[in-house]
Scaffold this active site. Structure first.
Site, PDB file in Angstrom:
ATOM      1  N   HIS A 268       0.837  -1.214   0.000  1.00 61.74           N
ATOM      2  CA  HIS A 268       0.000   0.000   0.000  1.00 61.74           C
ATOM      3  C   HIS A 268       0.870   1.262   0.000  1.00 61.74           C
ATOM      4  O   HIS A 268       0.735   2.127  -0.882  1.00 61.74           O
ATOM      5  CB  HIS A 268      -0.916  -0.026   1.231  1.00 61.74           C
ATOM      6  CG  HIS A 268      -1.822   1.153   1.354  1.00 61.74           C
ATOM      7  ND1 HIS A 268      -3.138   1.126   0.940  1.00 61.74           N
ATOM      8  CD2 HIS A 268      -1.613   2.409   1.827  1.00 61.74           C
ATOM      9  CE1 HIS A 268      -3.698   2.312   1.164  1.00 61.74           C
ATOM     10  NE2 HIS A 268      -2.793   3.118   1.711  1.00 61.74           N
ATOM     11  N   GLU A 269       1.764   1.342   0.964  1.00 61.57           N
ATOM     12  CA  GLU A 269       2.627   2.532   1.038  1.00 61.57           C
ATOM     13  C   GLU A 269       3.551   2.593  -0.180  1.00 61.57           C
ATOM     14  O   GLU A 269       3.888   3.671  -0.671  1.00 61.57           O
ATOM     15  CB  GLU A 269       3.433   2.542   2.333  1.00 61.57           C
ATOM     16  CG  GLU A 269       2.611   2.502   3.619  1.00 61.57           C
ATOM     17  CD  GLU A 269       1.547   3.583   3.717  1.00 61.57           C
ATOM     18  OE1 GLU A 269       1.691   4.651   3.074  1.00 61.57           O
ATOM     19  OE2 GLU A 269       0.543   3.362   4.435  1.00 61.57           O
ATOM     20  N   HIS A 272       1.777   4.445  -2.877  1.00 62.31           N
ATOM     21  CA  HIS A 272       1.913   5.899  -2.673  1.00 62.31           C
ATOM     22  C   HIS A 272       3.294   6.365  -3.135  1.00 62.31           C
ATOM     23  O   HIS A 272       3.437   7.397  -3.800  1.00 62.31           O
ATOM     24  CB  HIS A 272       1.774   6.249  -1.186  1.00 62.31           C
ATOM     25  CG  HIS A 272       0.354   6.272  -0.679  1.00 62.31           C
ATOM     26  ND1 HIS A 272      -0.613   7.077  -1.219  1.00 62.31           N
ATOM     27  CD2 HIS A 272      -0.240   5.596   0.348  1.00 62.31           C
ATOM     28  CE1 HIS A 272      -1.757   6.906  -0.551  1.00 62.31           C
ATOM     29  NE2 HIS A 272      -1.556   6.005   0.402  1.00 62.31           N
ATOM     30  N   GLU A 298      -4.593   7.873  -3.085  1.00 65.99           N
ATOM     31  CA  GLU A 298      -5.134   6.641  -2.516  1.00 65.99           C
ATOM     32  C   GLU A 298      -5.455   5.632  -3.617  1.00 65.99           C
ATOM     33  O   GLU A 298      -5.375   4.423  -3.405  1.00 65.99           O
ATOM     34  CB  GLU A 298      -6.383   6.988  -1.689  1.00 65.99           C
ATOM     35  CG  GLU A 298      -6.811   5.945  -0.703  1.00 65.99           C
ATOM     36  CD  GLU A 298      -5.839   5.701   0.468  1.00 65.99           C
ATOM     37  OE1 GLU A 298      -4.915   6.523   0.672  1.00 65.99           O
ATOM     38  OE2 GLU A 298      -6.012   4.678   1.148  1.00 65.99           O
TER      39      GLU A 298
END
Lengths: 504, 504
Positions: A268-269, A272, A298
């Site tokens: 997830h990170e 980003h 997001e």
């Protein structure tokens, strides 16, 4: 140098200075969360306050005002290129917004929210909404005052939404969330009633931390996260932070008896971070060199986490390595069982622990509450009840207390109204981008199954990442997908993925 | 608020701002050296440049000038307390110095030294002094220009010395170093001729890095280094950096086949850190909240490294733990052999690898060269020969090439003339402080042998650390020891320690 060139030069110098302050403050925040000694905090907070204050003063300075006014003159504006125009527009929006709020009111608000955050922490722990209530009331009231100063067209709440998702309105969200709700609520119910619930017990064994770290780093490299322009650290609350395009750091949280937490948190990170690492170098030194909105940001973390990282194809390629890394723990678990386990969907009380399907409902509940607060159809005092009702309606669960109910998120204590919708918007953008990508790269899943992720990263870079803030979210989605944001793609994606998993 | 109070307030605000910039820049430097990703450097350097520039502008601003002038008015000055007076004196000294140098000349010099540093690196590697020579000539010439602008009383070189050791002069150094040379050169010769050379082979086995780290952390805690106000990291060149009194970080370098490098490097940096951690909190937010000079700072790192860390008493207490930590490697080595090994003294070519005794001679050679350069009795072209001669005279060794000779240190490439003497001054201060401490705490060695280091840290805090820059080095040494800096203490300490080791 002409007066125009001089002004442009001054503008760019001012922006560079602001970037420098921003980067320094960013590094200090990163450091405080990753490894600064405990006793550093007192002094460091003052330094952060000093530099943040300086940054705010620069962005609202008379010098900035004069520069922006001059450069916005029609005869000057036509001499600006596209990047310069957007730089000025972004600076002007910030300048105008900051100038409209009386400094004293803003100062009081900063103090209020910082007090509110610590009161919230206590209130959450003791499930004592009454304690937090007066603070929340003041925060909402001050935001209503802000909206009066800032102005609004149709709905007050729109002014807040625009801060996080430029161009987003309540009218659009009502439509988007309405469509979503109509099909996600029944999907959630069907999933819950399915007799085919996945076994997730094997994800809860003891997974050596160092092995987890090594595997996470391996996956990051596979995703084309550039470790020469970033690093992975450990924090209680994972985050990604772009200090400059050559330094985009991520953190994760290793939980020994839960393999999924760090793994999907890292991906997830990493999503980003890929966004921030791949903004074109041409935007370095401008105020456009970061992601364009919370929602688009997001969309990238969610795309990589759920649509790549939780896909069957992905684990066709990497499950062998995972089994090998944790040899003995997953040996007897077939890929199909592993795939179903990491995609378990289950109504729960806590947003941050929820899955891809139910997550959207957690967000909708918060959206409806914020909307009601700023339409002034519900009072702060009634929030706990309102919250619990919504959870019963949408997710079929009811919090035992306000700590796991209305008090669970820090956002409102910090005054971040209008932020929550970004999370669900991210899911919608992601599914819509994925649809376009699949159209242009029909063998995408084959590529993923071969670990050939570079073309995907390159497509996202070309379509989205490179632009930074040069394009607004609405422009991006239109340019990439040929249509406005459409919730159908998310619904379709969820149905196509989850019906087989739960044999619906 | 009176006009005076207003001015004082402005002054303190300005200083706080400067501290904020300094702390931010400090953290960025720490980060670049400990773990910043490679590609961060480009952007980060610009940010460091921006904030350092801002810091310089503040320290030389018209606002600062006006404030300092007003507060120095006799009627105002008498209303200032001791701390305020010293704050103003320190700021004024910096202001005056910076104001006297033409900005253009300074700017050119910054560029020159940054070019010189990379040329030096190449020149050192290829032992090519001719390549570095023109840069060094320009650096010396520019420093001579600076001295003209800054002014000097007796000797030009004094102006440079004062930058690192306020109040130090060539006349004093000649006397100090003369006395030192007279007794250290024969001691070095005697040591070299002794038939009782220690065996050091057991220090060169393979020492597990993680065990080294754990042992170093243990020793730091024993020294009363506060790990809640600091941290230990790994770098190529170890350093200590005080960001604020609650955040004083140190780094070390682990060498697998050399136990001593990290161990004594850590204790050395730990000594620097103890100083910065124990400045009184009253000085937080002032420009006095750091060590008073390079020499006094070095006295603390050397005191802890050599006079505590390399003492017999210290290892009476900790040798058992060391043997246990590296079980199997030191089991057969008696404490007395270990003690002699860590105190081996041997003339060598490289300053940074030299021991407690010969170190002073390395410094004296550099001092004599700097002195000659600024008295203009030697030209840059003649330095290699001058250098080699001095090494033959003082240490009995001759470099095979300029890479291990005159090109070995980076200091001159960076324009740091006047800095080297601090290292030897540190040794002298340390021995003199130790003498006073022993007078007041006759059982000091017993305490060390019991690992009871707190009283020693407390004595140093009370006598030295707490004051920060409130006292100048000369004031400190007089106040603590009752006399001016006296090289006899160092000579006596060295003789008393090394004669038994080498059975002289």
């Amino acid at each position: 140098m002409s007066a125009f060139e001089q002004r442009l030069n001054d503008f760019q110098k001012l922006i560079k200075k602001m970037i420098a302050y921003g980067e320094a403050v960013g590094l200090m925040h990163w450091d405080l969360r990753t490894g600064a000694p405990k006793k550093a905090v007192e002094g460091r907070s003052q330094v952060i306050g000093q530099l943040s204050g300086e940054l705010f003063r620069l962005s609202t300075s008379d010098e900035m005002g004069a520069i922006l006014e001059e450069l916005s003159r029609p005869d000057h504006e036509e001499r600006l290129n596209r990047t310069q125009k957007k730089m000025i527009a972004v600076a002007k929006k910030e300048y105008d917004r900051s100038k409209k709020i009386p400094p004293d009111l803003y100062q009081q608000y900063v103090v209020l929210t910082s007090q509110a955050e610590s009161v919230w922490e206590e209130a959450k722990e003791t499930s004592d909404f009454a304690k937090f209530r007066p603070y929340l009331e003041k925060i909402v009231a001050t935001n209503l005052e802000f909206i009066e100063f800032l102005g609004y067209e149709t709905n007050k709440y729109d002014t807040l939404l625009d801060m996080y998702e430029p161009g987003m309105t309540m009218a659009k969200l009502d439509q988007l969330f309405g469509a979503l709700r109509e099909r996600v609520v029944p999907l959630v119910a069907a999933i819950q009633q399915s007799p085919h619930q996945p076994d997730t017990s094997f994800l809860k064994q003891t997974f050596d931390k160092e092995k987890q770290r090594q595997f996470n780093l391996f996956i990051l490299r596979e995703m084309c996260y550039d470790l020469e322009a970033g690093r992975l650290d450990e924090t209680v609350h994972p985050f990604a932070i772009g200090l400059n395009p050559g330094d985009v750091r991520i953190t994760t949280k290793f939980v020994l008896d839960d393999l999924a937490t760090a793994l999907f948190g890292t991906i997830h990170e990493g999503g980003h971070a890929l966004y921030e690492q791949n903004i074109t170098k041409d935007l370095m030194g401008t105020n456009l060199c970061s992601g364009t909105s919370m929602g688009i940001h997001e969309s990238q973390s969610r795309f990589w986490e759920n649509m790549v990282g939780r896909s069957y194809s992905f684990w066709q390629r990497y499950y062998g390595e995972l089994q090998q890394t944790f040899s003995g723990l997953l040996d007897g678990v077939p890929l199909s069982d592993f795939y179903r386990a990491i995609n378990e969907s289950k109504p729960s009380l806590i947003r941050t622990e929820s899955d891809e399907v139910t997550y959207n409902l957690h967000i909708m509940i918060r959206y409806e509450i914020e909307k009601a607060l700023f339409e002034e159809t519900v009072s702060v005092a009634d929030l706990p009840e309102f919250w619990n009702e919504k959870y019963r309606d949408y997710l079929g669960v009811v919090p035992a207390n306000d700590g796991e109910g209305v008090l669970q998120d820090v956002h409102w204590a910090g005054g971040m109204f209008g932020y929550f919708p970004s999370y669900a918007l991210g899911n919608m953008y992601a599914a819509q981008f994925r649809h376009t990508l699949l159209g242009q790269m029909p063998d995408m899943e084959d590529k993923i199954a071969k670990g050939d992720l570079l073309p995907i990263k390159e497509w996202l870079t070309e379509q989205i990442y490179q632009y930074g803030k040069l394009l607004d979210p609405g422009e991006i989605v239109l340019q990439v997908t040929g249509e406005e944001l459409n919730p159908d793609y998310l619904v379709r994606y969820l149905e196509e993925k989850y019906k087989p998993i739960y044999k619906l």
